[in-house]
Design a protein around this motif. Structure first.
Motif, PDB file in Angstrom:
ATOM      1  N   TRP A 160       1.978   2.200  -3.466  1.00 26.00           N
ATOM      2  CA  TRP A 160       0.856   2.730  -4.261  1.00 26.00           C
ATOM      3  C   TRP A 160       0.485   4.129  -3.785  1.00 26.00           C
ATOM      4  O   TRP A 160       0.194   5.013  -4.585  1.00 26.00           O
ATOM      5  CB  TRP A 160      -0.358   1.804  -4.146  1.00 26.00           C
ATOM      6  CG  TRP A 160      -0.318   0.600  -5.025  1.00 26.00           C
ATOM      7  CD1 TRP A 160       0.652  -0.362  -5.052  1.00 26.00           C
ATOM      8  CD2 TRP A 160      -1.288   0.223  -5.988  1.00 26.00           C
ATOM      9  NE1 TRP A 160       0.323  -1.324  -5.974  1.00 26.00           N
ATOM     10  CE2 TRP A 160      -0.856  -0.992  -6.554  1.00 26.00           C
ATOM     11  CE3 TRP A 160      -2.484   0.774  -6.412  1.00 26.00           C
ATOM     12  CZ2 TRP A 160      -1.581  -1.652  -7.533  1.00 26.00           C
ATOM     13  CZ3 TRP A 160      -3.214   0.111  -7.382  1.00 26.00           C
ATOM     14  CH2 TRP A 160      -2.752  -1.086  -7.940  1.00 26.00           C
ATOM     15  N   LYS A 161       0.469   4.313  -2.479  1.00 28.73           N
ATOM     16  CA  LYS A 161       0.087   5.607  -1.896  1.00 28.73           C
ATOM     17  C   LYS A 161       1.045   6.702  -2.357  1.00 28.73           C
ATOM     18  O   LYS A 161       0.612   7.787  -2.757  1.00 28.73           O
ATOM     19  CB  LYS A 161       0.095   5.506  -0.365  1.00 28.73           C
ATOM     20  CG  LYS A 161      -0.364   6.747   0.339  1.00 28.73           C
ATOM     21  CD  LYS A 161      -0.359   6.504   1.837  1.00 28.73           C
ATOM     22  CE  LYS A 161      -0.605   7.759   2.603  1.00 28.73           C
ATOM     23  NZ  LYS A 161      -0.525   7.537   4.048  1.00 28.73           N
ATOM     24  N   ILE A 184      -3.260   7.804  -3.334  1.00 34.40           N
ATOM     25  CA  ILE A 184      -4.612   7.300  -3.105  1.00 34.40           C
ATOM     26  C   ILE A 184      -4.811   6.842  -1.663  1.00 34.40           C
ATOM     27  O   ILE A 184      -3.855   6.516  -0.959  1.00 34.40           O
ATOM     28  CB  ILE A 184      -4.959   6.147  -4.077  1.00 34.40           C
ATOM     29  CG1 ILE A 184      -4.002   4.967  -3.918  1.00 34.40           C
ATOM     30  CG2 ILE A 184      -4.957   6.632  -5.511  1.00 34.40           C
ATOM     31  CD1 ILE A 184      -4.347   3.761  -4.795  1.00 34.40           C
ATOM     32  N   SER A 185      -6.066   6.793  -1.254  1.00 34.50           N
ATOM     33  CA  SER A 185      -6.412   6.336   0.089  1.00 34.50           C
ATOM     34  C   SER A 185      -6.418   4.805   0.138  1.00 34.50           C
ATOM     35  O   SER A 185      -6.384   4.132  -0.899  1.00 34.50           O
ATOM     36  CB  SER A 185      -7.799   6.858   0.475  1.00 34.50           C
ATOM     37  OG  SER A 185      -8.799   6.205  -0.297  1.00 34.50           O
ATOM     38  N   GLU A 191      -9.433   3.531  -1.781  1.00 38.59           N
ATOM     39  CA  GLU A 191      -9.211   3.608  -3.230  1.00 38.59           C
ATOM     40  C   GLU A 191      -8.248   2.508  -3.690  1.00 38.59           C
ATOM     41  O   GLU A 191      -8.449   1.899  -4.741  1.00 38.59           O
ATOM     42  CB  GLU A 191      -8.656   4.978  -3.615  1.00 38.59           C
ATOM     43  CG  GLU A 191      -9.637   6.106  -3.438  1.00 38.59           C
ATOM     44  CD  GLU A 191      -8.982   7.476  -3.543  1.00 38.59           C
ATOM     45  OE1 GLU A 191      -9.646   8.373  -4.084  1.00 38.59           O
ATOM     46  OE2 GLU A 191      -7.824   7.634  -3.087  1.00 38.59           O
ATOM     47  N   TYR A 192      -7.235   2.281  -2.894  1.00 34.81           N
ATOM     48  CA  TYR A 192      -6.260   1.227  -3.184  1.00 34.81           C
ATOM     49  C   TYR A 192      -6.943  -0.138  -3.243  1.00 34.81           C
ATOM     50  O   TYR A 192      -6.762  -0.889  -4.207  1.00 34.81           O
ATOM     51  CB  TYR A 192      -5.173   1.248  -2.103  1.00 34.81           C
ATOM     52  CG  TYR A 192      -4.254   0.057  -2.074  1.00 34.81           C
ATOM     53  CD1 TYR A 192      -3.358  -0.203  -3.098  1.00 34.81           C
ATOM     54  CD2 TYR A 192      -4.270  -0.812  -0.975  1.00 34.81           C
ATOM     55  CE1 TYR A 192      -2.495  -1.298  -3.049  1.00 34.81           C
ATOM     56  CE2 TYR A 192      -3.413  -1.902  -0.913  1.00 34.81           C
ATOM     57  CZ  TYR A 192      -2.534  -2.137  -1.947  1.00 34.81           C
ATOM     58  OH  TYR A 192      -1.688  -3.221  -1.895  1.00 34.81           O
ATOM     59  N   LYS A 202       0.622   7.065  -6.393  1.00 35.99           N
ATOM     60  CA  LYS A 202      -0.654   7.520  -6.929  1.00 35.99           C
ATOM     61  C   LYS A 202      -1.409   8.481  -6.024  1.00 35.99           C
ATOM     62  O   LYS A 202      -2.420   9.050  -6.436  1.00 35.99           O
ATOM     63  CB  LYS A 202      -1.549   6.311  -7.221  1.00 35.99           C
ATOM     64  CG  LYS A 202      -0.966   5.383  -8.283  1.00 35.99           C
ATOM     65  CD  LYS A 202      -1.906   4.269  -8.609  1.00 35.99           C
ATOM     66  CE  LYS A 202      -2.849   4.766  -9.671  1.00 35.99           C
ATOM     67  NZ  LYS A 202      -3.741   3.752 -10.190  1.00 35.99           N
ATOM     68  N   SER A 211     -10.045  -0.797  -3.784  1.00 38.66           N
ATOM     69  CA  SER A 211     -10.927  -0.833  -4.952  1.00 38.66           C
ATOM     70  C   SER A 211     -10.139  -1.107  -6.227  1.00 38.66           C
ATOM     71  O   SER A 211     -10.577  -1.880  -7.088  1.00 38.66           O
ATOM     72  CB  SER A 211     -11.691   0.484  -5.092  1.00 38.66           C
ATOM     73  OG  SER A 211     -12.579   0.646  -4.019  1.00 38.66           O
ATOM     74  N   GLU A 212      -8.983  -0.480  -6.361  1.00 35.93           N
ATOM     75  CA  GLU A 212      -8.150  -0.719  -7.543  1.00 35.93           C
ATOM     76  C   GLU A 212      -7.623  -2.146  -7.578  1.00 35.93           C
ATOM     77  O   GLU A 212      -7.532  -2.755  -8.644  1.00 35.93           O
ATOM     78  CB  GLU A 212      -7.002   0.288  -7.606  1.00 35.93           C
ATOM     79  CG  GLU A 212      -7.477   1.665  -7.981  1.00 35.93           C
ATOM     80  CD  GLU A 212      -6.361   2.565  -8.496  1.00 35.93           C
ATOM     81  OE1 GLU A 212      -5.337   2.054  -8.995  1.00 35.93           O
ATOM     82  OE2 GLU A 212      -6.543   3.785  -8.404  1.00 35.93           O
ATOM     83  N   TYR A 236       0.818  -1.213   0.000  1.00 33.29           N
ATOM     84  CA  TYR A 236       0.000   0.000   0.000  1.00 33.29           C
ATOM     85  C   TYR A 236       0.854   1.266   0.000  1.00 33.29           C
ATOM     86  O   TYR A 236       0.566   2.208  -0.731  1.00 33.29           O
ATOM     87  CB  TYR A 236      -0.970   0.017   1.187  1.00 33.29           C
ATOM     88  CG  TYR A 236      -1.670   1.348   1.347  1.00 33.29           C
ATOM     89  CD1 TYR A 236      -2.447   1.871   0.314  1.00 33.29           C
ATOM     90  CD2 TYR A 236      -1.543   2.093   2.505  1.00 33.29           C
ATOM     91  CE1 TYR A 236      -3.090   3.099   0.442  1.00 33.29           C
ATOM     92  CE2 TYR A 236      -2.176   3.313   2.646  1.00 33.29           C
ATOM     93  CZ  TYR A 236      -2.946   3.810   1.610  1.00 33.29           C
ATOM     94  OH  TYR A 236      -3.569   5.026   1.741  1.00 33.29           O
TER      95      TYR A 236
END
Length: 71
Positions: A32-33, A38-39, A42-43, A36, A45-46, A29
């Protein structure tokens, strides 16, 4: 105990397979955070939508999203 996803024997919330998937999700995470912005939600969900995500990771991500909705 039983895994909350697949009902296999477990020592905690997840069986050994889903626990590995959970650890991988948590560990990745931060990457990715940073990349991108993202929360956590959101992570997850992706992860669920990504065709290259493995089944166990998708199952864990879906479960975590459901748990967040029920809080």
């Amino acid at each position: 105990m039983r895994c909350v996803i697949c009902d296999r024997e477990s020592e905690g919330k997840f069986c050994e397979f889903h626990q590995i998937a959970y650890k991988n999700l948590v560990d990745r995470y931060e990457v990715w955070k940073e990349a991108k912005g993202i929360s956590w939600r959101e992570y997850l969900s992706e992860i669920v939508e990504n065709e290259f995500t493995g089944a166990w990771c998708k199952e864990v991500a879906l479960r975590l999203l459901e748990e967040e909705q029920n809080e």
